[in-house]
Write an enzyme that holds these catalytic residues in place. Structure first.
Site, PDB file in Angstrom:
ATOM      1  CG  ASP A   1     -12.360  -3.627  10.202  1.00 19.49           C
ATOM      2  OD1 ASP A   1     -13.331  -3.666   9.408  1.00 19.49           O
ATOM      3  OD2 ASP A   1     -11.277  -3.087   9.925  1.00 19.49           O
TER       4      ASP A   1
ATOM      5  N   GLY B   1       0.822  -1.190   0.000  1.00 18.95           N
ATOM      6  CA  GLY B   1       0.000   0.000   0.000  1.00 18.95           C
ATOM      7  C   GLY B   1       0.858   1.242   0.000  1.00 18.95           C
ATOM      8  CB  THR B   2       0.060   4.770   0.780  1.00 19.21           C
ATOM      9  OG1 THR B   2      -0.985   4.788  -0.204  1.00 19.21           O
ATOM     10  CG2 THR B   2       0.790   6.099   0.767  1.00 19.21           C
TER      11      THR B   2
ATOM     12  NE  ARG C   1       7.403  -1.599   0.232  1.00 19.40           N
ATOM     13  CZ  ARG C   1       8.068  -0.530   0.658  1.00 19.40           C
ATOM     14  NH1 ARG C   1       8.480  -0.500   1.920  1.00 19.40           N
ATOM     15  NH2 ARG C   1       8.321   0.486  -0.143  1.00 19.40           N
ATOM     16  CB  VAL C   2       1.593  -7.986   3.264  1.00 19.26           C
ATOM     17  CG1 VAL C   2       1.437  -9.392   3.820  1.00 19.26           C
ATOM     18  CG2 VAL C   2       0.663  -7.018   3.988  1.00 19.26           C
TER      19      VAL C   2
END
Length: 543
Positions: free
Chosen positions: A401, A269-270, A273-274
């Site tokens: 969530d 993403g911005t 990280r994965v």
């Protein structure tokens, strides 16, 4: 090295003073080695002032430090208002007079928050400071949410002889640079971590089989602390017991960084990280892991959110939960969180989208489309998620969530619930800010959670109904035609998600039941289990 917490969102106003929380106070409340400035060199940190700081049950006094920068003492007035649940707290008091002068040398003053211990509640408090700076004046409002338990809380347990902070209900985002986790009639939780994270020295490879060791070959362990999300409507004694148990096992989270090596980026993403990688234990046995971390430019807020949310399910064990394997927080490197992983596991939202030929940005590699999902598959996957949620609630934990993006699925369509660490960054279209500087999963929230931030097991049931809708629509966006700012009014007027195509009436009735206006009218998890199991049995009779 001393760290400072800054986050200025508006042009600074000149206030001619400093007002801040000392590093000792920030450590006591939030577990960070930082100074939190509300006013620094006359510049007002409105971002920090806009958020409610949680105060756990074990802390009964607050400390502020101030200093006049005008080369003369500045006149001030000081008062405190108990905004909610006055029956749970005696009138707060100061150790200084309510009128006087801000000294030219740094001085610390104290606010006592005496709970009555007759009722359990979250007491909202506003401390107002007005300082005259000549022809004008500056008014600052410090908002706090004090947890008061019906019985006097037990002393906090110390870890490594360092006081830890305990957190309350909602996330304290920006001003503090750290966050707290929820609890109402309840409880204290263990603290957010000591994170001095700046930059991740990582080695990335373009090839799946290219391995890169993470830095720090000395295998030096780093102490880590977690915060734990607590339900707002479950017994305080159970929450306290779990918090103590978590603190006793906190050392188990520490992972030696040199034992982890990264293979490839799974999602990005911005700022998050994965990675896919491996972890070698002390006996040299390797296992596949998923590593969540942040980029070099990630802020302290994003770092603390990763740690808080990544440790939400720590200590829980169930076949329908994906819980954290370990955490590493070391100087000069960004923290990361490890999860056990398997090659066949996929993010559920990505999987559902691939079932309709779509893909989510950030996924590494393109897998062949899976076979079409049947109603039987959907019901069985919903039962898996339901089983995981039943276990969470039995452990006095609210997820808050529940969604396809926060679940994983294997090749046999077995679903597990995961935490929501990095979900805001990896799935930004699912989260919206309604002008309150907090990204929330607006279109998954129950009406009372959306309007009043009231979370309960019934609110998780509402989100589970939206998850069931995602399963039947292959992860289409709920309320795609409704502006996020209008969702609350839309739900209040009685509108709900439409019945998906090819969705049996019986299954949609379950969803609609989950979205009842009143939490008391929604089904319990046990009722949902009974119905979905019976419905699944009926479906299998015709196959």
């Amino acid at each position: 090295m001393r760290w400072f917490v800054f986050m200025f969102l508006v042009p600074a106003c000149v206030a001619h003073l400093n007002v801040y929380l000392s590093s000792a106070e920030v450590w006591r409340l939030l577990g960070l080695t930082a100074e939190l400035f509300y006013v620094r060199d006359g510049q007002i940190n409105y971002y920090a002032l806009n958020f409610v700081v949680p105060v756990p049950a074990t802390i009964s006094e607050l400390h502020f430090t101030w200093q006049s920068l005008a080369r003369r003492p500045l006149p001030y007035t000081l008062h405190v208002d108990v905004v909610s649940h006055p029956e749970a707290m005696h009138q707060p008091t100061f150790n200084i007079s309510s009128e006087g002068f801000v000294p030219i040398e740094p001085q610390t003053w104290k606010v006592d928050l005496p709970c009555t211990h007759t009722v359990a509640a979250e007491v909202d408090i506003t401390i107002s400071l007005n300082v005259s700076t000549g022809p004008s004046s500056t008014t600052l409002h410090f908002r706090r949410r004090k947890i008061c338990l019906k019985d006097a809380p037990r002393p906090a347990v110390r870890v490594d002889s360092v006081p830890h902070a305990q957190t309350s209900a909602d996330i304290f985002y920006a001003g503090a640079g750290c966050a707290g986790a929820a609890l109402l009639a309840a409880a204290v939780a263990a603290a957010a971590c000591r994170a001095r994270a700046r930059k991740l020295r990582r080695a990335r490879s373009d090839e799946q089989d290219a391995h890169a060791f993470l830095p720090d070959s000395s295998c030096k362990s780093a102490a880590s602390y977690t915060s734990y999300r607590r339900p707002t409507s479950l017994p305080a004694s159970a929450a306290e017991e779990r918090a103590r148990d978590l603190q006793q096992r906190i050392a188990e989270l520490t992972i030696q960084r040199c034992r982890v090596r990264l293979r490839s980026v799974a999602m990005e993403g911005t700022f998050g990280r994965v990675y896919r990688g491996t972890y070698a234990d002390e006996d040299g046995r390797e296992q596949e892991v998923l590593v969540k971390t942040v980029a070099e430019h990630a802020s302290q807020v994003q770092v603390s959110l990763l740690l808080q949310e990544g440790c939400m399910l720590y200590g829980l064990r169930h076949e329908r939960l994906l819980t954290v394997l370990g955490v590493s927080i070391e100087d000069q490197t960004a923290p990361f969180i490890l999860y056990p992983w398997a090659a066949s596991w996929r993010n559920l939202k990505q999987f559902l989208m691939s079932c309709r030929g779509a893909s989510v940005g950030g996924a590494a590699g393109a897998a062949p489309p899976p076979p079409p999902l049947t109603t039987q598959h959907v019901v069985r996957m919903a039962l898996h998620a339901l089983d995981g949620l039943v276990y969470l609630h039995s452990q006095q934990v609210l997820h808050k969530d529940i969604a396809a993006r926060n679940c994983i699925v294997d090749e046999n369509l077995r679903v597990m619930i995961a935490d929501n660490a990095l979900s805001r960054d990896l799935f930004p279209a699912d989260y919206h800010c309604l002008g309150d500087n907090e990204n929330r999963p607006i279109k998954w929230l129950a009406l009372e959670a959306l309007q009043r931030r009231q979370f309960s097991p019934a609110a998780d049931v509402w989100a589970l109904g939206v998850l069931l809708w995602e399963l039947t629509t292959l992860a289409h966006q709920p309320y795609a035609e409704v502006d996020p700012f209008e969702v609350s009014a839309y739900l209040r007027d009685g509108y709900r998600l439409q019945q998906p195509a090819n969705c049996p009436d019986e299954l949609f009735a379950v969803m609609a039941y989950c979205w009842a206006m009143s939490p008391d009218d929604r089904p319990t998890l046990t009722q949902l289990q009974i119905f979905l199991r019976d419905f699944h049995t009926q479906l299998t009779r015709f196959v």
